[in-house]
Design a protein around this motif. Structure first.
Motif, mmCIF file in Angstrom:
data_model
loop_
_atom_site.group_PDB
_atom_site.id
_atom_site.type_symbol
_atom_site.label_atom_id
_atom_site.label_comp_id
_atom_site.label_asym_id
_atom_site.label_seq_id
_atom_site.Cartn_x
_atom_site.Cartn_y
_atom_site.Cartn_z
ATOM 1 N N SER A 13 37.572 52.538 -3.938
ATOM 2 C CA SER A 13 38.591 52.338 -4.986
ATOM 3 C C SER A 13 38.471 50.957 -5.612
ATOM 4 O O SER A 13 38.549 50.817 -6.838
ATOM 5 N N PHE A 17 37.575 50.106 -9.470
ATOM 6 C CA PHE A 17 38.524 49.262 -10.195
ATOM 7 C C PHE A 17 37.816 48.040 -10.785
ATOM 8 O O PHE A 17 37.969 47.726 -11.968
ATOM 9 N N TRP A 59 41.621 56.270 -12.938
ATOM 10 C CA TRP A 59 42.720 56.496 -11.995
ATOM 11 C C TRP A 59 42.720 57.910 -11.429
ATOM 12 O O TRP A 59 43.101 58.123 -10.272
#
Length: 185
Positions: A13, A17, A59
């Protein structure tokens, strides 16, 4: 419920990101473009999986990582269980490159996610757990619908999804111990 490591989904993640929000100036060089890869920009096979076209795309993929982690605690228990993401990611990009070379650009982690879900769901189904069977069948139906009715899916990503799913399935059989030698319970 088995105790599982939260480190792999956090690392993936954070990588997604950071690639999206901090590498924006190099966005164009990190997306996979067929002519550039053929001309030697091999890194785009990896970086395109870590890039995204927009924030919702990012997302949704991050949410998918966490959904897989929650659904399959036995199959995605340790950091070693997540190592299969690397070959799945490469297979996803290779299928996209070979299957849809006329498309301008590819980016996103969804092909790798299809592979993670195929890998974990098939392992789960082989252990006769119903959730794995349902997820695996749903994944196959989604791929078939995308191929049959491309207006319902992102045509560009269909080949990446197929590549990821095929790599996930192959990874299951490469990592399984032979069924013949397993003692009966």
């Amino acid at each position: 419920m088995p105790k599982q490591s939260v480190l792999p989904p956090i690392v993936i993640s954070v990588l997604l990101f950071c690639f999206f929000y901090f590498l924006t100036p190099w966005h164009d060089h990190l997306l996979m473009r067929y002519p550039r890869v053929i001309d030697g920009a091999w890194w785009q096979l990896i970086t395109s999986q870590l890039m995204h076209h927009d924030a919702p795309h990012l997302w949704f993929n991050i949410a998918g990582i966490w959904i897989a982690w929650l659904l399959f605690p036995e199959q995605l228990k340790t950091p070693n269980d997540w190592l299969m993401v690397v070959p799945i990611l490469l297979a996803s990009s290779a299928f996209e490159l070979l299957g849809a070379p006329t498309y301008e650009v590819y980016a996103g982690f969804s092909g790798a996610l299809y592979g993670v879900f195929a890998y974990a769901a098939l392992q789960d189904a082989l252990k006769k757990h119903w959730i794995g069977g349902i997820v695996f069948v749903g994944l196959i139906i989604k791929i078939i619908l995308d191929l049959d009715q491309p207006e319902h899916g992102d045509v560009v990503a269909v080949y990446a999804h197929i590549g990821g799913a095929v790599a996930g399935i192959v990874a299951v059989f490469l990592t399984q111990k032979p069924f013949i030698n397993q003692p009966e319970k």
